[in-house]
Design an enzyme around this catalytic site. Structure first.
Site, PDB file in Angstrom:
ATOM      1  N   GLU A  58      32.404  32.910  33.732  1.00  0.00           N
ATOM      2  CA  GLU A  58      33.859  33.107  33.704  1.00  0.00           C
ATOM      3  C   GLU A  58      34.331  33.866  34.946  1.00  0.00           C
ATOM      4  OE1 GLU A  58      37.055  34.102  30.201  1.00  0.00           O
ATOM      5  OE2 GLU A  58      35.069  33.329  29.760  1.00  0.00           O
ATOM      6  N   ASP A 101      33.341  39.118  24.239  1.00  0.00           N
ATOM      7  CA  ASP A 101      33.539  37.796  23.637  1.00  0.00           C
ATOM      8  C   ASP A 101      32.226  37.014  23.561  1.00  0.00           C
ATOM      9  OD1 ASP A 101      36.144  38.597  23.677  1.00  0.00           O
ATOM     10  OD2 ASP A 101      36.804  37.178  25.195  1.00  0.00           O
TER      11      ASP A 101
END
Length: 393
Positions: A162, A174
């Site tokens: 990410e 997450d």
């Protein structure tokens, strides 16, 4: 719902590739009970995997080509894994390319792969469909090619994907929650050391309900990165005056207060929220362990106030959802969840009252904003896993 997702994804794979998939994997979305925007601030968080999933149906092929099929978007992307991997203009592809890129950098090599994936995680609702995509794909590659990666390494690969291919400097929460989830347990995670412990999450007469605002304001990514820069700047100033402070968890409110003028109001508010939120997570764990659910609910309301007024990552729509339930006796806690600027509120709601509450809040929300509200009852589930047996259609 889970069986239906597996069956539909498997059937689509068969229609595209003309054979059954070799393996099927499930990767869950996540909630965070409390501890927002502290995962990148050396804080503790309290996430859990939930019963909303991305399902991957996968087979290896005899070529170097990867074929990725996003069933819900009706889009396909093909590439040769041995060539140089770079971000492309399809965002969903970048999450997966980023994972593969990280693994290539570690020296792993692969055969070709055919992948179909489909999801029951609502997009843009703050339930980390991106982490589920990264970690599910990474987990599947690890299993299929026997790479020997630990769950922790898979989570870190998802995070780096990410950072590098999507451009969001996300924390580790997450990905960690998606991979490490355990049924009926929340994870108290130290985001610096990755030490973690499980705490039973049996809410007795209450259930977790998410109200989806269906808004996602465009400044999510820029706002998120701005907040990271602001708190880094604030912490550097604090360290200059108090060398014993290494992270926000070492910093007291008195120390922060003494630097209020030098920090300026904006940086002061950002840092104050982080220090308070780290405290709240520890208090929430205690409340959960002692079944003091009203105390847990009060902490959730406090967190929302801080996210809205001090960290300034909420928005009018989500503020409305939290404010609406504040004086409803069937709701004991509510707050914004996720990166902010839209998405969901997470609520602790008396069992049996969910439908009536949703009807009243959705009517008021439509009148105020002209938007149709959605709600999801969620259960805490286990993390990313291989489906033991395929479900025949």
């Amino acid at each position: 719902m889970k069986k239906k997702l597996i069956a539909a994804t498997t059937a689509h794979f068969k229609s595209v590739f003309q054979h059954e998939p070799e393996s099927v994997f499930l990767s869950p979305g996540r909630i965070n009970l409390i501890g927002e925007h502290v995962d990148y601030n050396d804080g503790f968080v309290l996430p859990a995997a939930i019963n909303k999933y991305i399902c991957f149906a996968i087979s290896t092929s005899q070529t170097d080509e990867f074929t990725l099929v996003a069933q819900d978007l009706n889009e396909t992307y093909r590439f040769n894994w041995s060539e140089t991997l770079q971000p492309v203009d399809k965002m969903w592809v970048n999450y997966m390319l980023g994972v593969l890129h990280q693994m290539k950098m570690k020296g792993f090599s692969f055969a070709g792969l055919n992948v179909v994936f489909s999801s029951t995680i609502p997009m843009g609702a703050g339930l980390s469909s991106s982490a589920a995509l990264e970690c599910g794909f990474g987990y599947a590659l690890n299993k299929l090619f026997k790479l020997g990666l630990s769950r922790e390494e898979i989570a870190l690969i998802g995070q780096q994907s990410e950072h590098t291919f999507v451009g969001v400097k996300c924390g580790i929460m997450d990905q960690f929650a998606s991979v490490f989830g355990k049924k009926n347990h929340v994870i108290k995670l130290d985001c610096t050391s990755l030490e973690h412990e499980y705490h039973t999450a049996d809410f007795k007469n209450y259930t977790l309900v998410l109200f989806d605002s269906h808004v996602k304001h465009t400044h999510l990514t820029s706002g998120y990165n701005d907040r990271r820069n602001e708190v880094e700047q604030g912490l550097n100033t604090i360290k200059t005056h108090y060398p014993s402070v290494q992270t926000f968890r070492d910093c007291t409110e008195n120390q922060l207060e003494s630097l209020r003028n030098e920090l300026g109001e904006t940086l002061y508010k950002r840092c104050h929220f982080v220090i308070q939120e780290i405290r709240r997570v520890n208090e929430a764990v205690k409340a959960l362990d002692q079944n003091q659910f009203e105390q847990l609910g009060n902490l959730m309301f406090e967190t929302h106030e801080g996210l809205s007024k001090e960290y300034e990552v909420s928005c009018a729509e989500v503020d409305f959802l939290v404010e609406f339930v504040k004086n409803k006796k069937q709701v004991i806690g509510s707050r914004m969840m996720g990166g902010g600027f839209g998405g969901c509120s997470i609520n602790l709601v008396e069992k049996g009252s969910e439908k009536a509450l949703f009807e009243s809040i959705s009517k008021a929300y439509r009148e105020q904003f002209g938007i149709t509200l959605s709600y999801y009852k969620v259960k805490i589930s286990k993390g990313t896993s291989k489906v033991k047996k395929k479900i025949k259609n």
